[in-house]
Write an enzyme that holds these catalytic residues in place. Structure first.
Site, short mmCIF file in Angstrom:
data_model
loop_
_atom_site.label_atom_id
_atom_site.label_comp_id
_atom_site.label_asym_id
_atom_site.label_seq_id
_atom_site.Cartn_x
_atom_site.Cartn_y
_atom_site.Cartn_z
N THR A 16 -20.55 -13.21 -6.91
CA THR A 16 -20.70 -13.83 -5.61
C THR A 16 -21.90 -13.34 -4.84
O THR A 16 -22.11 -12.14 -4.68
CB THR A 16 -19.47 -13.60 -4.71
OG1 THR A 16 -18.33 -14.05 -5.38
CG2 THR A 16 -19.59 -14.36 -3.41
N LYS A 48 -17.14 -21.38 -3.21
CA LYS A 48 -16.85 -20.24 -2.35
C LYS A 48 -17.27 -20.47 -0.90
O LYS A 48 -17.10 -19.60 -0.06
CB LYS A 48 -17.54 -19.00 -2.89
CG LYS A 48 -17.14 -18.67 -4.31
CD LYS A 48 -18.02 -17.60 -4.87
CE LYS A 48 -17.89 -17.51 -6.37
NZ LYS A 48 -18.89 -16.63 -6.95
N GLY A 61 -17.74 -18.78 4.06
CA GLY A 61 -18.01 -18.38 2.68
C GLY A 61 -17.39 -17.02 2.44
O GLY A 61 -17.33 -16.20 3.36
N SER A 140 -22.10 -9.23 -4.39
CA SER A 140 -22.85 -8.37 -5.30
C SER A 140 -24.35 -8.65 -5.27
O SER A 140 -25.15 -7.76 -5.50
CB SER A 140 -22.31 -8.50 -6.73
OG SER A 140 -22.43 -9.83 -7.17
N ALA A 171 -29.92 -15.00 -7.75
CA ALA A 171 -29.47 -15.45 -9.08
C ALA A 171 -30.34 -14.88 -10.19
O ALA A 171 -29.86 -14.63 -11.29
CB ALA A 171 -29.46 -16.97 -9.15
N CYS A 174 -29.23 -10.64 -9.89
CA CYS A 174 -27.85 -10.18 -9.98
C CYS A 174 -27.15 -10.91 -11.11
O CYS A 174 -27.03 -12.14 -11.09
CB CYS A 174 -27.13 -10.45 -8.66
SG CYS A 174 -25.37 -9.99 -8.70
N THR A 177 -24.29 -13.41 -10.26
CA THR A 177 -24.63 -14.54 -9.40
C THR A 177 -25.34 -15.58 -10.25
O THR A 177 -26.21 -15.23 -11.05
CB THR A 177 -25.58 -14.08 -8.26
OG1 THR A 177 -24.91 -13.07 -7.49
CG2 THR A 177 -25.98 -15.22 -7.37
#
Length: 186
Positions: A16, A48, A61, A140, A171, A174, A177
């Site tokens: 997330t 989310k 969110g 995260s 993205a 991580c 993600t």
């Protein structure tokens, strides 16, 4: 999403990135869609970020355990009803309950919520935080997205562009993600 490891339970859940950007009278909350368990992607397209409250005037969110987040969405919706859609009052009352209620205190989630005027981060410690500079990120990949958005804010005025570019950076950096992004705009 993240749950505490247990001697008897599954591998901790991670993932997330959620970002909220308020700029130029526009507020955007964006979140990725990846749910991971250990090193495995369990679902690439979770939602989310969603609209809640009467008429969908509030966007929320979450980062944390999914069941806990749904519980918080439901509780926030009830508080919004109770306080006639006043987001600030509803969030303060929710975080009071979250901090003091024996059941709620064990929930593992963070939320970013917004209406047309407010962008807030809610925590289980009873915090209702208004972010500096109208940018907040959790999860995260939150620190990656936050850093990217703050850097972009000096050069970009559009809240959605900032949120999407920051999510793309998160993205790339991580592993919890992904690039499957949900965006809600107020």
């Amino acid at each position: 999403m993240q749950a505490s490891p247990s001697a008897h339970g599954p591998t901790p859940w991670h993932s997330t990135t959620i970002i909220g950007v308020h700029r130029g009278g526009k507020t955007v909350i964006a979140g990725d869609g990846q749910v991971s368990m250990g090193n495995t992607v369990m679902k690439p397209n979770a939602r989310k970020v969603r609209r809640i409250g009467e008429g969908g005037k509030v966007v929320a969110g979450f980062a944390g355990a999914t069941a806990d987040a749904f519980t918080l969405f439901e509780r926030l919706e009830k508080k919004l009803e109770q306080y006639s859609g006043q987001l600030l009052r509803a969030t303060v009352e929710l975080t009071k309950d979250w901090r003091t209620d024996k059941y709620l205190r064990n929930l593992e989630a963070l939320m970013i919520v917004a209406d047309g005027e407010n962008l807030l981060v809610l925590t289980g410690n009873g915090d209702v935080l208004e972010p500096e500079g109208g940018i907040a990120a959790i999860g995260s990949g939150g620190n990656y997205a936050l850093a990217a958005a703050r850097a972009l804010a000096d050069y970009e005025q559009d809240a959605e562009v900032i949120a999407r570019k920051a999510m793309a950076v998160a993205a790339e950096l991580c592993v919890f993600t992904n690039g499957n992004v949900t965006v809600e705009t107020l």
